[in-house]
Design an enzyme around this catalytic site. Structure first.
Site, mmCIF file in Angstrom:
data_model
loop_
_atom_site.group_PDB
_atom_site.id
_atom_site.type_symbol
_atom_site.label_atom_id
_atom_site.label_comp_id
_atom_site.label_asym_id
_atom_site.label_seq_id
_atom_site.Cartn_x
_atom_site.Cartn_y
_atom_site.Cartn_z
ATOM 1 N N ARG A 1 13.242 -48.682 32.892
ATOM 2 C CA ARG A 1 12.067 -48.400 32.073
ATOM 3 C C ARG A 1 12.490 -47.464 30.950
ATOM 4 O O ARG A 1 13.633 -47.042 30.904
ATOM 5 C CB ARG A 1 10.942 -47.769 32.922
ATOM 6 N N ARG A 2 11.577 -47.131 30.066
ATOM 7 C CA ARG A 2 11.830 -46.213 28.956
ATOM 8 C C ARG A 2 13.058 -46.615 28.133
ATOM 9 O O ARG A 2 13.888 -45.767 27.772
ATOM 10 C CB ARG A 2 12.058 -44.780 29.474
ATOM 11 N N TYR B 1 -5.597 -39.095 39.474
ATOM 12 C CA TYR B 1 -6.886 -39.120 40.182
ATOM 13 C C TYR B 1 -8.020 -38.618 39.311
ATOM 14 O O TYR B 1 -9.176 -38.988 39.524
ATOM 15 C CB TYR B 1 -6.790 -38.361 41.508
ATOM 16 N N HIS C 1 3.602 -50.756 38.304
ATOM 17 C CA HIS C 1 2.680 -50.092 39.238
ATOM 18 C C HIS C 1 1.509 -49.465 38.491
ATOM 19 O O HIS C 1 0.349 -49.708 38.795
ATOM 20 C CB HIS C 1 3.445 -49.041 40.044
ATOM 21 N N PHE C 2 1.826 -48.680 37.455
ATOM 22 C CA PHE C 2 0.692 -47.928 36.902
ATOM 23 C C PHE C 2 -0.134 -48.729 35.913
ATOM 24 O O PHE C 2 -1.304 -48.426 35.718
ATOM 25 C CB PHE C 2 1.102 -46.539 36.385
ATOM 26 N N HIS C 3 0.446 -49.778 35.326
ATOM 27 C CA HIS C 3 -0.439 -50.621 34.510
ATOM 28 C C HIS C 3 -1.428 -51.368 35.404
ATOM 29 O O HIS C 3 -2.570 -51.567 35.044
ATOM 30 C CB HIS C 3 0.361 -51.592 33.637
ATOM 31 N N HIS D 1 0.756 -35.984 39.313
ATOM 32 C CA HIS D 1 0.015 -36.797 40.274
ATOM 33 C C HIS D 1 -1.498 -36.607 40.181
ATOM 34 O O HIS D 1 -2.225 -37.578 40.044
ATOM 35 C CB HIS D 1 0.501 -36.695 41.728
#
Ligand code: HAS
Ligand code: CU
Length: 541
Positions: free
Chosen positions: A431-432, A221, A368-370, A217
């Site tokens: 995913r993956r 950041y 989400h993370f893209h 996590h």
């Protein structure tokens, strides 16, 4: 900036970052084509996993780390108005990190490190991959040390004065990274390298995933803070206004750093090795860490409103129209915030235990993370590059219009790529995975979204190429005489004369982090040494 040594150092870092980026973009496009299953000739699970592992490592570790280091050197030299402390050491860190990347690239590209960027054991890679990744991290620690030394030296020489906000944010990120990388460093040194070299026969995947969650996590950041730094210290000035509040910015950065760390178990909600109570604790922390992002959004939008009104904007929303939309930094922040609305919403869904069960390990998560990393964060990396390139090369930006086109196409491409992924996740696509050609009603429903993602990928690839073209063209221009742009830092609307020590230093916060980490990771890690575990033998290389 006319400090040649810093310019060269920063440009070298930024070029490594962007070279990694463009290579990874080509791989990304291959991956959407392969995954869709539309072109049978492309179908190859080994090539797909080698590619997706390299893509992830290049984007998440190489692009980010080198960008953050290069940007940090520029901030330190320009905001503190002093040369880089120990330039030799800085180049040493650069060399070590680059050597690590090359070493890791060999097994990655030859299919001997297809363990994805989260390298979850028991899949295991060739030892060169882990050793290379370790050297990259050690090189980045050198950067952390230089940033923290420059931060403390400046404080010693200017007692009682507020450290410039830009440097405060950069030092915060350096501290964050030292804490963050410790988890994965322990995993790699004590578990993965010994396993890959055959020194141990089995590995405990539960312990490994716990240690990786320590890193997973806060690392996001670490990537995000440079973007927030640009939000606070560049955007208000570029928009023609003032920063809404310097103190609020510092407080948001502190909460972000402190609460980024003890919350990694939201990546392990569906894992068996940690008990529900620990997951709940980390889940609560996850909601706390969303607050500084909301505060950052508020501060940036308030700063934009000040600028828009100073430019004559009237009424409730009139200030949005009067903003300088043709300024690359301003356009990028608007597009970044728009992507943050849905990217952040997705994060909150992930963080909510019951909803996580619905989306975990589905295409929703890369969606989400893209959006929040590839979109919100990277679009600001572009804007920072456009802003810094004239100062680093001494030549004006090749074309502002092309840069604006590039930012718009990145935004549009990212929306077209990630909206289908969110939907595909809800439709149950894992995913993956390489391609899935079950040919039943479920996968038929996926097909229109897969077409869209391929198209989105092409738009992004075109945009990425345009980005590189603009940087190269800028640098290849003949030197312009008397062209000496300087970095302009935004002023807060209320000047800051003095600050309490807790908003100007990290000593207290470092202790708070140590306590929170001991509480949230102490027992969850120690338990592995007190319960009987059987371990798993290595799978893969
Ligand atoms: Fe995340 C998974 C939760 C933020 C990156 N995340 C990932 C992974 C990555 C990643 C890489 O709880 C995958 C890891 C893997 O491979 O397994 N994430 C969150 C939460 C947040 C969050 C709660 N993530 C990020 C950021 C990232 C990032 C930032 C990269 C830079 N994430 C999760 C969880 C998972 C996860 C679970 C695990 C999923 C699973 O099951 O595997 C929060 O920080 C988000 C807070 C943000 C908001 C949005 C506020 C909106 C604002 C915009 C306002 C704008 C307006 C427009 C009104 C709440 C501030 C103004 C317009 C104008 C024109 C002026
Ligand atoms: Cu997370």
């Amino acid at each position: 900036m006319n400090d040649h040594a810093t310019r060269k150092l920063a440009l070298s870092h930024l070029w490594v970052a962007f070279a990694a980026f463009i290579l990874a973009c080509f791989m990304g496009e291959y991956q959407v084509l392969e995954r869709s299953g539309f072109i049978p000739a492309l179908d190859s699970a080994p090539v797909y996993f080698a590619s997706v592992s390299t893509h992830g490592v290049l984007m998440a570790f190489v692009l980010t780390t080198f960008f953050i280091m290069g940007f940090g050197y520029v901030i330190a030299a320009s905001s503190l108005k002093q040369p880089i402390w120990n330039m030799r050491l800085a180049w040493g860190g650069f060399g070590l990190a680059l050597f690590g990347v090359v070493l890791a690239a060999v097994p990655l590209l030859t299919g001997n490190a297809s363990v994805l960027y989260t390298f979850y054991p028991p899949i295991v890679a060739h030892a060169a991959f882990y050793i290379g990744a370790t050297l990259l991290v050690v090189g980045s620690w050198v950067w952390c040390v230089i940033m923290l030394v420059m931060f403390s030296q400046w404080k010693q020489n200017n007692p009682g004065l507020p450290v410039p906000l830009a440097m405060f944010a950069t030092a915060a990120n350096a501290l964050l990274w030292l804490w963050t990388s410790a988890g994965v460093a322990l995993e790699v040194l004590f578990q993965l390298i010994p396993l890959s070299l055959g020194w141990i026969d089995t590995i405990d995947p539960g312990l490994a995933r716990t240690l990786f969650a320590w890193t997973l996590h806060p690392i996001v950041y670490f990537w995000l803070i440079p973007a927030y730094t640009a939000f606070y210290v560049f955007v208000p000035k570029q928009a023609g206004g003032f920063l809404f509040s310097d103190e609020v910015a510092r407080a948001a950065l502190i909460v972000l750093v402190v609460f980024a760390l003890p919350i990694g178990f939201h990546h392990l909600y569906m894992d068996p090795e940690q008990a529900a109570g620990w997951k709940l604790l980390h889940g609560i922390g996850t909601f706390v860490v969303a607050i500084p992002t909301l505060v950052t959004g508020f501060t940036v939008i308030a700063s934009l409103e000040i600028a828009g009104r100073l430019r004559g904007g009237q009424g409730l929303f009139g200030w949005i129209i009067t903003l300088p939309w043709t300024n690359t930094m301003v356009l990028a922040v608007i597009l970044a915030l728009l992507m943050l609305i849905f990217g952040g919403f997705g994060g909150i869904v992930n963080a909510s235990y019951a909803m996580n069960a619905m989306v975990h390990n589905t295409a929703w998560v890369p969606g989400h993370f893209h959006l929040i990393f590839g979109g919100t964060t990277i679009i600001i990396y572009f804007a920072v590059a456009y802003y810094l390139w004239p100062m680093l090369t001494g030549k004006p930006l090749f074309s502002n219009a092309m840069a604006l086109t590039q930012l718009w196409t990145w935004f549009i491409g990212m929306v077209i790529l990630t909206t289908p992924w969110h939907i595909l996740g809800l439709l149950g696509q894992p995913r993956r995975i390489s391609s899935v050609v079950y040919n039943n009603l479920l996968t038929l429903a996926w097909e229109p979204y897969e077409l869209a993602m391929i198209f989105g990928g092409f738009v992004l690839l075109g945009s990425a190429c345009l980005f590189i073209v603009i940087l190269v063209k800028t640098q290849l221009q003949p030197s312009a005489d008397a062209f000496e742009p300087v970095i302009e830092y935004a002023e807060p609307i209320r000047p800051v004369m003095a600050l309490p020590e807790y908003l100007n230093d990290f000593k207290l916060w470092n202790k708070v982090i140590a306590v929170l980490m001991a509480i949230s990771f102490g027992v969850p890690i120690l338990q592995f040494f007190f319960i009987e575990t059987f371990g798993s033998s290595a799978w893969g290389y």
